[in-house]
Scaffold this motif. Structure first.
Motif, PDB file in Angstrom:
ATOM      1  N   VAL A 189       0.847  -1.198   0.000  1.00 14.52           N
ATOM      2  CA  VAL A 189       0.000   0.000   0.000  1.00 14.52           C
ATOM      3  C   VAL A 189       0.882   1.248   0.000  1.00 14.52           C
ATOM      4  O   VAL A 189       1.813   1.363   0.806  1.00 14.52           O
ATOM      5  CB  VAL A 189      -0.936   0.044   1.226  1.00 14.52           C
ATOM      6  CG1 VAL A 189      -1.919   1.211   1.097  1.00 14.52           C
ATOM      7  CG2 VAL A 189      -1.711  -1.264   1.384  1.00 14.52           C
ATOM      8  N   ARG A 190       0.553   2.153  -0.898  1.00 14.19           N
ATOM      9  CA  ARG A 190       1.222   3.455  -0.913  1.00 14.19           C
ATOM     10  C   ARG A 190       0.485   4.377   0.047  1.00 14.19           C
ATOM     11  O   ARG A 190      -0.745   4.479  -0.015  1.00 14.19           O
ATOM     12  CB  ARG A 190       1.197   4.043  -2.329  1.00 14.19           C
ATOM     13  CG  ARG A 190       2.058   5.278  -2.463  1.00 14.19           C
ATOM     14  CD  ARG A 190       1.946   5.890  -3.848  1.00 14.19           C
ATOM     15  NE  ARG A 190       0.743   6.685  -3.985  1.00 14.19           N
ATOM     16  CZ  ARG A 190       0.454   7.448  -5.042  1.00 14.19           C
ATOM     17  NH1 ARG A 190       1.284   7.483  -6.075  1.00 14.19           N
ATOM     18  NH2 ARG A 190      -0.641   8.151  -5.104  1.00 14.19           N
ATOM     19  N   ALA A 191       1.235   5.032   0.916  1.00 12.06           N
ATOM     20  CA  ALA A 191       0.620   5.898   1.927  1.00 12.06           C
ATOM     21  C   ALA A 191       1.057   7.341   1.695  1.00 12.06           C
ATOM     22  O   ALA A 191       2.241   7.673   1.763  1.00 12.06           O
ATOM     23  CB  ALA A 191       1.042   5.439   3.323  1.00 12.06           C
ATOM     24  N   VAL A 273      10.616   3.851  -1.807  1.00 12.05           N
ATOM     25  CA  VAL A 273      10.282   5.278  -1.870  1.00 12.05           C
ATOM     26  C   VAL A 273      10.383   5.666  -3.340  1.00 12.05           C
ATOM     27  O   VAL A 273      11.352   5.329  -4.025  1.00 12.05           O
ATOM     28  CB  VAL A 273      11.238   6.119  -0.998  1.00 12.05           C
ATOM     29  CG1 VAL A 273      11.046   7.604  -1.279  1.00 12.05           C
ATOM     30  CG2 VAL A 273      11.010   5.817   0.480  1.00 12.05           C
ATOM     31  N   GLU A 274       9.348   6.356  -3.797  1.00  6.57           N
ATOM     32  CA  GLU A 274       9.199   6.599  -5.236  1.00  6.57           C
ATOM     33  C   GLU A 274       9.551   8.038  -5.594  1.00  6.57           C
ATOM     34  O   GLU A 274       9.171   8.969  -4.876  1.00  6.57           O
ATOM     35  CB  GLU A 274       7.735   6.295  -5.575  1.00  6.57           C
ATOM     36  CG  GLU A 274       7.323   6.590  -6.974  1.00  6.57           C
ATOM     37  CD  GLU A 274       5.827   6.281  -7.153  1.00  6.57           C
ATOM     38  OE1 GLU A 274       5.267   5.493  -6.360  1.00  6.57           O
ATOM     39  OE2 GLU A 274       5.233   6.845  -8.073  1.00  6.57           O
ATOM     40  N   ASP A 275      10.263   8.188  -6.702  1.00  8.24           N
ATOM     41  CA  ASP A 275      10.570   9.508  -7.276  1.00  8.24           C
ATOM     42  C   ASP A 275      11.094  10.484  -6.227  1.00  8.24           C
ATOM     43  O   ASP A 275      10.591  11.618  -6.101  1.00  8.24           O
ATOM     44  CB  ASP A 275       9.343  10.078  -7.998  1.00  8.24           C
ATOM     45  CG  ASP A 275       9.074   9.357  -9.311  1.00  8.24           C
ATOM     46  OD1 ASP A 275      10.031   8.798  -9.882  1.00  8.24           O
ATOM     47  OD2 ASP A 275       7.919   9.342  -9.766  1.00  8.24           O
ATOM     48  N   ILE A 276      12.119  10.061  -5.521  1.00 10.26           N
ATOM     49  CA  ILE A 276      12.735  10.942  -4.520  1.00 10.26           C
ATOM     50  C   ILE A 276      13.556  12.027  -5.217  1.00 10.26           C
ATOM     51  O   ILE A 276      13.815  13.084  -4.650  1.00 10.26           O
ATOM     52  CB  ILE A 276      13.588  10.094  -3.551  1.00 10.26           C
ATOM     53  CG1 ILE A 276      13.847  10.851  -2.243  1.00 10.26           C
ATOM     54  CG2 ILE A 276      14.899   9.652  -4.185  1.00 10.26           C
ATOM     55  CD1 ILE A 276      14.390   9.975  -1.123  1.00 10.26           C
ATOM     56  N   GLY A 299      10.960   6.291 -12.647  1.00 11.38           N
ATOM     57  CA  GLY A 299      10.878   6.011 -14.077  1.00 11.38           C
ATOM     58  C   GLY A 299       9.613   6.470 -14.767  1.00 11.38           C
ATOM     59  O   GLY A 299       9.523   6.406 -15.985  1.00 11.38           O
ATOM     60  N   GLU A 300       8.630   6.980 -14.006  1.00 12.52           N
ATOM     61  CA  GLU A 300       7.347   7.246 -14.656  1.00 12.52           C
ATOM     62  C   GLU A 300       7.373   8.424 -15.614  1.00 12.52           C
ATOM     63  O   GLU A 300       6.506   8.520 -16.473  1.00 12.52           O
ATOM     64  CB  GLU A 300       6.233   7.420 -13.614  1.00 12.52           C
ATOM     65  CG  GLU A 300       6.337   8.650 -12.764  1.00 12.52           C
ATOM     66  CD  GLU A 300       5.275   8.659 -11.654  1.00 12.52           C
ATOM     67  OE1 GLU A 300       5.307   7.736 -10.820  1.00 12.52           O
ATOM     68  OE2 GLU A 300       4.441   9.563 -11.637  1.00 12.52           O
ATOM     69  N   ILE A 301       8.373   9.319 -15.475  1.00 12.34           N
ATOM     70  CA  ILE A 301       8.416  10.391 -16.488  1.00 12.34           C
ATOM     71  C   ILE A 301       9.593  10.228 -17.439  1.00 12.34           C
ATOM     72  O   ILE A 301       9.884  11.121 -18.233  1.00 12.34           O
ATOM     73  CB  ILE A 301       8.353  11.807 -15.871  1.00 12.34           C
ATOM     74  CG1 ILE A 301       9.468  12.060 -14.882  1.00 12.34           C
ATOM     75  CG2 ILE A 301       7.014  12.051 -15.215  1.00 12.34           C
ATOM     76  CD1 ILE A 301       9.441  13.491 -14.335  1.00 12.34           C
TER      77      ILE A 301
END
Ligand code: MG
Length: 444
Positions: A189-191, A273-276, A299-301
């Motif tokens: 789960v992303r919080a 941790v995403e897109d730090i 990586g999403e962009i």
């Protein structure tokens, strides 16, 4: 030795002649012979289906009609920020380039499309190409009578584990919402606490403001890197160690504080941790690696292999999380997955509330057949979307299940799609402007 070689040459001469004759015969074979009876199949027509169901989505679905009556494929070219630009690119520039090509030659068409405009891997081109690419895989699967994952090597897992998105205004509310996902079967789960940058926002008008200056919600990175570790601590105290926690920084931090934030998150055993960091500051991942084991995802962009290849091959990140329709479709995504597998990095393909089910289905096919898989971002749609796009994947219990029909297993009702014309809604031209208290821009 020379004499022996000469004699061997004489003996070999009839064999060489026979081989040459056989090669000539092979050249003379028909296309049907070479393809075990399959007739030549070409792209007859390509067009975008532009639709805005519920006024909430802005989707571009590509339809590829083949020379075989009734055989077609669909793919996702959606780009919520530039939907009409992508549709125009397909109609005016790319469809004429694609029509007449052999549908079987996916990789060849993929590269030819990148090279045709000399400059490659731009966002609009990648979206359009992704739509075509997914449609060609859809057609290949339908022709073979197999789901696309079977063409990619077959299942290496039974369904696709997904992570859910929990949010809330306070740590208590976030923890309660994380718990709801666990009760539904999600393990990951992303919080977030108030969306991207939440926990670090200064309310409109509050704080020491510049007179007559920016008065809106302002991001403060010190406030943020203090609040989020406390949020994670609260969730751990309340829910225990089992939940696999994710948090998305959405690139809001300056690099030194990104390093500090990663270090502060280590005690809470994050899944990632995403897109730090933003793409332009990727070398700072080396600094993060030196001080903490907190896993990193990004990586999403990204739109160009020059961006993700060093991240994977230098093992700067733990999860590559591209959106499949942003990097060039199934062809690009499976190459990323294989690169990840080779270097011990995993995939976590990106979704997002704006995205369409065709992209999600395509991602799931790659996930199902990929040993380099880590996790898939969830996506869910209301009933109307399941009616519009029959075969839209479902997520009972935190796992995505695709329709097992040949191809991608998803279709679109064109007549219904046309009932939802797309006009970019007011305000949609600006999705991501964030400012600090002095009015300066913060990276979204
Ligand atoms: Mg993200």
């Amino acid at each position: 030795m020379q004499r022996r070689g000469f004699l061997e040459g004489l003996a070999a001469a009839p064999a060489a002649a026979a081989a040459q004759q056989s090669a000539q015969q092979a050249t003379a074979q028909t296309y049907a012979d070479r393809t075990r009876g399959l007739p030549r199949l070409t792209i007859k027509e390509v067009y975008p289906i532009v639709t805005s169901p519920l006024g909430r989505y802005q989707w571009v679905i590509v339809k590829v009609i083949t020379s075989e009556p009734g055989l077609y494929g669909i793919g996702s070219a959606s780009n919520v920020h530039q939907a009409l630009t992508v549709a125009t690119a397909i109609e005016k520039h790319l469809a004429p380039f694609w029509v007449g090509r052999e549908v079987d030659r996916i990789d060849d068409i993929w590269y030819a499309t990148q090279y045709r405009s000399y400059r490659r891997s731009d966002t609009v081109l990648n979206n359009a190409l992704s739509g075509l690419d997914m449609a060609l895989w859809d057609i290949k699967g339908k022709r073979a009578g197999m789901p696309v994952y079977a063409l990619l090597g077959g299942k290496v897992r039974d369904a696709v584990p997904c992570y859910g998105h929990a949010d809330g205004r306070t740590p208590d509310e976030v923890a309660d919402n994380v718990k709801k996902f666990l009760e539904r079967g999600f393990r990951h789960v992303r919080a977030q606490m108030g969306g991207y940058g939440g926990g670090g926002m200064i309310a409109p008008g509050e704080g020491q403001r510049i007179q007559g200056g920016f008065a809106g919600p302002a991001f403060d990175e010190d406030k943020y890197i203090a609040a989020i570790p406390k949020l994670m601590e609260h969730i751990r105290v309340k829910l225990g160690p089992e939940v696999k926690l994710i948090h998305d920084v959405h690139e809001h931090l300056s690099p030194t504080l990104a390093v500090e934030f990663a270090r502060r998150m280590e005690p809470y055993g994050m899944f990632f941790v995403e897109d730090i960091l933003p793409p332009e500051l990727v070398p700072w991942f080396r600094n993060i690696r030196q001080v903490t084991s907190t896993p990193m995802a990004m990586g999403e962009i990204f739109t160009n292999p020059q961006e993700w290849v060093p991240c994977i091959t230098e093992r700067l990140i733990d999860y590559a999380r591209h959106r499949v329709s942003t990097i060039g479709g199934i062809t690009a995504a499976r190459k990323v997955a294989i690169l990840c597998e080779t270097f011990g990095v995993r995939t976590a393909f990106q979704e997002g509330g704006d995205n369409d089910p065709v992209n999600f289905a395509a991602a799931c096919h790659v996930d199902l057949a990929s040993t380099g898989f880590g996790i898939q971002e969830e996506n869910r749609w209301p009933d109307l979307i399941h009616e519009l796009l029959p075969g839209t994947p479902k997520l009972p219990g935190g796992y995505a299940y695709i329709n097992e029909a040949p191809g991608l297993g998803i279709d679109i009702k064109e007549d219904m799609a046309r009932k939802f014309p797309l006009t970019p809604p007011p305000g949609s031209e600006d999705g991501f402007t964030v400012r600090a208290i002095d009015g300066s821009l913060v990276r979204p």
